[in-house]
Design a protein around this motif. Structure first.
Motif, mmCIF file in Angstrom:
data_model
loop_
_atom_site.group_PDB
_atom_site.id
_atom_site.type_symbol
_atom_site.label_atom_id
_atom_site.label_comp_id
_atom_site.label_asym_id
_atom_site.label_seq_id
_atom_site.Cartn_x
_atom_site.Cartn_y
_atom_site.Cartn_z
ATOM 1 N N PRO A 130 0.816 -1.213 0.135
ATOM 2 C CA PRO A 130 -0.095 0.072 -0.024
ATOM 3 C C PRO A 130 0.832 1.154 -0.170
ATOM 4 C CG PRO A 130 -1.102 -1.499 1.252
ATOM 5 C CD PRO A 130 0.301 -2.287 0.993
ATOM 6 N N MET A 131 1.792 1.125 0.735
ATOM 7 C CA MET A 131 2.679 2.632 0.775
ATOM 8 C C MET A 131 3.302 3.093 -0.422
ATOM 9 S SD MET A 131 5.878 1.490 2.891
ATOM 10 C CE MET A 131 5.170 1.428 4.509
ATOM 11 N N ASP A 132 3.588 2.057 -1.235
ATOM 12 C CA ASP A 132 4.164 2.219 -2.870
ATOM 13 C C ASP A 132 2.868 2.501 -3.938
ATOM 14 O OD1 ASP A 132 6.496 1.838 -1.462
ATOM 15 O OD2 ASP A 132 6.365 -0.507 -2.014
ATOM 16 N N LEU A 133 1.774 2.801 -3.377
ATOM 17 C CA LEU A 133 0.356 2.990 -4.295
ATOM 18 C C LEU A 133 -0.006 4.247 -4.011
ATOM 19 C CD1 LEU A 133 -1.313 -0.375 -4.996
ATOM 20 C CD2 LEU A 133 0.390 0.616 -6.302
ATOM 21 N N SER A 134 0.171 4.925 -2.825
ATOM 22 C CA SER A 134 -0.726 6.095 -2.602
ATOM 23 C C SER A 134 0.064 6.703 -1.406
ATOM 24 C CB SER A 134 -2.007 5.727 -2.431
ATOM 25 O OG SER A 134 -2.114 4.917 -0.981
ATOM 26 N N ASP A 135 -0.275 7.717 -1.279
ATOM 27 C CA ASP A 135 0.041 8.860 0.224
ATOM 28 C C ASP A 135 -0.599 8.246 1.216
ATOM 29 O OD1 ASP A 135 1.987 10.243 -1.325
ATOM 30 O OD2 ASP A 135 0.290 11.857 -1.983
#
Length: 375
Positions: A130-135
């Motif tokens: 998740p942390m690599d897809l969005s803020d």
């Protein structure tokens, strides 16, 4: 070959009952000639060939654990990795007669596994954390937006192995490393894993990939450039503590089971974070996490944690929550803790109850049992 042996082969290859029936029919039609009096030594030849084939299957089965480790790095999902290894075993059985006599059996099996993975990845999108897809979330609400299972990297139990003849760094199966591997095109990924992670010589890698040594070296150069330019947030989780502080882990279990938010937050770095695939939302910073834990209190109160190990011996816990029936706890998610300098940097909450079977966990627990024996 006896029916019992056919059943054994079918079991090894992960076949279902229809496949077992087909194997029996194939045996009856293809190997009936050794029993005919006009064929002399044909029976001995048939038995010898089947014995050799059993030997190849035994070797493939011995490689199962490390093949799962390889396919997991390729696919980013333990579900897909196990499916790929099952398909590999079946293809080993089906294509045994085509093996090149001058090639390494191990390289041949890995070539089959690689081709299975490449086939499955042909139209797949890149998996991610998740942390690599969005803020991170700015407004904390109960998570709702989610993506399908195929969008996410999922954890693997530590039973997924590596080649027995080399010492593979356990960092290469950490979630952050799996995430950066997914930035490589599938063929580059395979070459990189075999050559850089498993430390195969360029010649052996080339043999397994059906490439020349020069092509392997060129592919490695491109792969290293891609990895250098990846710039993923999750890369900050690469340098974690080698051995987790057992007191910290005990405090986490106690605080979570009591759902004491103040005690939970005290275990995190100020910039600590948490995520919860398949939900897109992730939370960063103690103030935001305090709001998140308060928002999810009703669901998590009364949970119990069972210790497991995942992705390179990372500390992890299976969370069981209260069910409708009194005294019964059911699966909810797997917590994987990323610990840095004695405090929690991030917690991955993987919410998928199918993971419990992958970790060999029961489908329900008695809330009155003694959980301390599992820690």
């Amino acid at each position: 070959m006896s029916t019992q042996n056919i059943n054994k082969i079918a079991l090894i290859t992960g076949a279902n009952m229809i496949s077992i029936y087909c194997a029996r029919m194939l045996f009856r039609t293809s190997y009936c000639y050794p029993f005919h009096p006009d064929f002399g030594g044909a029976r001995k030849v048939g038995d010898t060939r089947m014995s050799e084939k059993h030997g190849e299957l035994d070797m493939a089965e011995e490689l199962r654990s490390e093949l799962i480790g390889y396919c997991y790095r390729m696919m980013g999902s333990i579900f897909d990795a196990e499916d790929a290894v099952q398909d590999t075993m079946l293809r080993v059985w089906q294509s045994w007669d085509q093996i090149r006599q001058d090639s390494s059996r191990k390289s041949w099996i890995y070539r089959i596994a690689t081709n299975v993975c490449l086939d499955k990845l042909r139209h797949a999108k890149r998996r991610a954390l998740p942390m690599d897809l969005s803020d991170p979330a700015t407004i904390i609400v109960e998570p709702r937006d989610n993506l399908p299972r195929t969008a996410w990297i999922w954890p693997a139990p530590d039973t997924a192995g590596d080649p027995a003849d080399i010492a593979v760094s356990r960092e290469t199966i950490r979630l952050s490393f799996i995430a950066i591997l997914q930035t490589l095109p599938p063929r580059q990924r395979a070459v990189f894993i075999l050559h850089d992670v498993f430390r195969w010589p360029a010649k052996q890698t080339a043999d397994a990939m059906g490439m020349t040594v020069a092509a392997v070296n060129s592919t490695m150069q491109r792969a290293r450039v891609t990895l250098t330019q990846a710039n993923l947030r999750s890369d900050a989780l690469r340098e974690m503590d080698v051995d987790a502080d057992q007191r910290l882990l005990a405090c986490y279990v106690e605080a979570f089971e009591q759902y004491n938010i103040e005690k939970l937050l005290a275990l995190f770095h100020e910039s600590g974070s948490l995520s919860m695939p398949p939900f897109v939302m992730w939370v960063c910073g103690k103030m935001k996490m305090a709001s998140f834990y308060q928002t999810t209190r009703n669901h998590c109160t009364g949970s119990r944690l069972v210790s497991v190990r995942a992705n390179g011996n990372c500390p992890a816990y299976a969370q069981y929550v209260q069910a409708g029936r009194a005294g019964v706890l059911v699966p909810w998610g797997i917590h994987i803790l990323e610990i840095q300098n004695g405090k929690i940097a991030h917690i991955h909450h993987f919410i998928d109850t199918d993971l419990f079977a992958q970790f060999g966990l029961p489908t329900y627990l008695d809330a009155s049992m003694d959980f301390t024996a599992n820690r």
